[in-house]
Design a protein around this motif. Structure first.
Motif, PDB file in Angstrom:
ATOM      1  N   ILE A  55      45.668 -18.418 134.725  1.00  0.00           N
ATOM      2  CA  ILE A  55      47.064 -19.324 136.018  1.00  0.00           C
ATOM      3  C   ILE A  55      48.214 -20.036 135.049  1.00  0.00           C
ATOM      4  O   ILE A  55      47.551 -19.742 133.036  1.00  0.00           O
ATOM      5  N   SER A  56      48.870 -20.207 135.176  1.00  0.00           N
ATOM      6  CA  SER A  56      49.316 -20.701 134.798  1.00  0.00           C
ATOM      7  C   SER A  56      50.212 -21.840 135.270  1.00  0.00           C
ATOM      8  O   SER A  56      50.215 -21.635 137.119  1.00  0.00           O
ATOM      9  N   SER A  57      51.789 -22.445 134.169  1.00  0.00           N
ATOM     10  CA  SER A  57      51.770 -23.957 135.428  1.00  0.00           C
ATOM     11  C   SER A  57      52.704 -24.083 134.808  1.00  0.00           C
ATOM     12  O   SER A  57      53.340 -23.951 133.939  1.00  0.00           O
ATOM     13  N   VAL A  63      49.546 -22.813 130.313  1.00  0.00           N
ATOM     14  CA  VAL A  63      48.504 -21.193 130.474  1.00  0.00           C
ATOM     15  C   VAL A  63      47.302 -21.373 129.502  1.00  0.00           C
ATOM     16  O   VAL A  63      46.506 -22.313 129.431  1.00  0.00           O
ATOM     17  N   LYS A  64      46.468 -20.718 130.907  1.00  0.00           N
ATOM     18  CA  LYS A  64      45.163 -20.803 130.815  1.00  0.00           C
ATOM     19  C   LYS A  64      44.255 -19.106 130.990  1.00  0.00           C
ATOM     20  O   LYS A  64      44.446 -18.580 131.690  1.00  0.00           O
ATOM     21  N   SER A  99      41.569 -17.626 124.119  1.00  0.00           N
ATOM     22  CA  SER A  99      43.343 -17.947 124.023  1.00  0.00           C
ATOM     23  C   SER A  99      43.782 -16.356 123.991  1.00  0.00           C
ATOM     24  O   SER A  99      43.113 -15.490 124.462  1.00  0.00           O
ATOM     25  N   PHE A 100      45.458 -16.923 124.028  1.00  0.00           N
ATOM     26  CA  PHE A 100      45.293 -15.220 124.593  1.00  0.00           C
ATOM     27  C   PHE A 100      45.823 -14.230 123.330  1.00  0.00           C
ATOM     28  O   PHE A 100      45.334 -12.858 123.468  1.00  0.00           O
ATOM     29  N   ALA A 144      51.761 -15.996 129.410  1.00  0.00           N
ATOM     30  CA  ALA A 144      51.251 -15.382 130.370  1.00  0.00           C
ATOM     31  C   ALA A 144      51.017 -14.316 131.320  1.00  0.00           C
ATOM     32  O   ALA A 144      52.293 -13.229 130.326  1.00  0.00           O
ATOM     33  N   LEU A 145      50.326 -13.524 131.561  1.00  0.00           N
ATOM     34  CA  LEU A 145      50.326 -12.281 131.703  1.00  0.00           C
ATOM     35  C   LEU A 145      51.615 -11.977 133.043  1.00  0.00           C
ATOM     36  O   LEU A 145      51.890 -12.176 133.918  1.00  0.00           O
ATOM     37  N   ALA A 146      51.830 -10.654 133.398  1.00  0.00           N
ATOM     38  CA  ALA A 146      52.462 -10.157 134.376  1.00  0.00           C
ATOM     39  C   ALA A 146      51.767  -9.241 134.846  1.00  0.00           C
ATOM     40  O   ALA A 146      51.499  -7.786 134.616  1.00  0.00           O
TER      41      ALA A 146
END
Length: 250
Positions: A117-119, A136-137, A148-149, A199-201
Motif C-alpha cells: 500500500i502507498s499514500s 509505503v508499506k 521492507s522494500f 511502491a510497486l507498479a
C-alpha cells in the motif's frame, strides 16, 4: 507527529474509538473484513480538518492496520492540540487559517503473498505553505508480518546496483523536462533509492511490472517543482532478484 510524514470519527466517539482500535484490529483475520467505519478517521473543527483513509484489503494485514489506525487517532489528537495552540499565538488581526492533514492509503500491488500500500500525505501546520510527502508499506501475507522494500529481493545489494542507475537516469530526465537543464546546485544529486519510499507498479490481475520511486518536495527539487514519481521498469535482471512469491498476481 505519530504518523510518519507519515483520525477521527465524530468527536464524541474519539476516545472510544482510540480505546477500541487495537482489539478490533487484533481480532481481524485473513477471512475477516474491516468495518467501513474503521477505515475512515476524520475530524473537522474550526482549527483542523483531518482525514485518514485505508483500503479494505488491509483486512489481510491486521497488525499493520492496527498500527496505522492507532497512529492516525493519536496524530489527530496531537495535530488538533497544535492547531489550537497556533491559533492562540496568532495576532488578533492575523488570518485564521485552519490546519489540515490528508492521508489516503491505496493498494499499489496485491499478490497471493504480498500486499503493498502507498499514500500521499498532504498537510498544513502553519507557515508559508502546505507540505506533502509519501509513505509505503509492505505486508507478507504468508509470514503475516511487515517487511521492507529490500526484503522483496534475494540479494538487495545486487538489486540496488541495478535499480540505482535506472532510477537516477529517469530522475535526471524528468528534471531536464521541468528545468530545461541540470545545473550544479542544491538539487542536482540523486537521492539514494534506499532512503526513499518505493511502491510497486502493477495492474489488477497482472504480475508486478516495475517500481515507483516517490520523492516529495525538497528531496529531488525545490518546493516549486513539486514531487517526483519516478518509474523504474522490472527488467529481466531485476526480475531474477525478486523473490518469486512476490511477483505473481492473484
Amino acid at each position: 507527529m505519530s504518523l510518519a510524514f507519515a483520525g477521527c470519527d465524530a468527536p464524541k466517539a474519539e476516545k472510544a474509538d482510540a480505546a477500541s482500535a487495537q482489539p478490533k484490529a487484533a481480532a481481524l483475520g485473513t477471512d475477516t473484513s474491516i468495518p467501513a467505519s474503521d477505515l475512515l478517521v476524520k475530524r473537522e473543527t474550526a482549527e483542523l480538518d483531518f482525514l485518514w483513509r485505508a483500503p479494505p484489503e488491509l483486512a489481510e494485514a491486521p497488525t499493520l492496520f492496527e498500527t496505522l489506525r492507532a497512529q492516525a487517532l493519536a496524530s489527530a489528537e496531537e495535530m488538533h492540540a497544535g492547531a489550537v495552540e497556533d491559533m492562540k499565538l496568532r495576532p488578533a488581526d492575523a488570518p485564521r487559517i485552519s490546519h489540515f492533514f490528508v492521508q489516503d492509503w491505496t493498494v499499489a500491488a496485491d499478490t497471493p503473498a504480498l500486499l503493498n500500500i502507498s499514500s500521499e500525505i498532504s498537510m498544513y501546520t502553519g507557515g508559508a505553505h502546505p507540505n506533502h510527502g509519501f509513505a509505503v508499506k509492505y505486508w507478507d501475507k504468508t509470514e503475516r508480518r511487515e517487511i521492507s522494500f529490500s526484503d522483496l529481493f534475494t540479494d538487495w545489494t545486487a538489486a540496488e546496483k541495478l535499480l540505482t542507475p535506472a532510477y537516477c537516469t529517469a530522475l535526471d530526465a524528468e528534471r531536464v523536462s521541468r528545468r530545461g537543464a541540470i545545473e550544479n546546485g542544491m538539487f542536482d544529486d540523486c537521492p539514494p533509492i534506499s532512503d526513499q519510499p518505493v511502491a510497486l507498479a502493477s495492474w489488477p490481475g497482472q504480475d508486478i511490472s516495475g517500481f515507483r520511486v516517490l520523492l516529495g518536495p525538497y528531496v529531488a527539487g525545490p518546493y516549486a517543482e513539486g514531487d517526483f514519481q519516478i518509474e523504474v521498469p522490472l527488467t529481466d535482471a531485476l526480475r531474477a532478484l525478486v523473490k518469486p512469491q512476490y511477483l505473481k498476481a492473484k
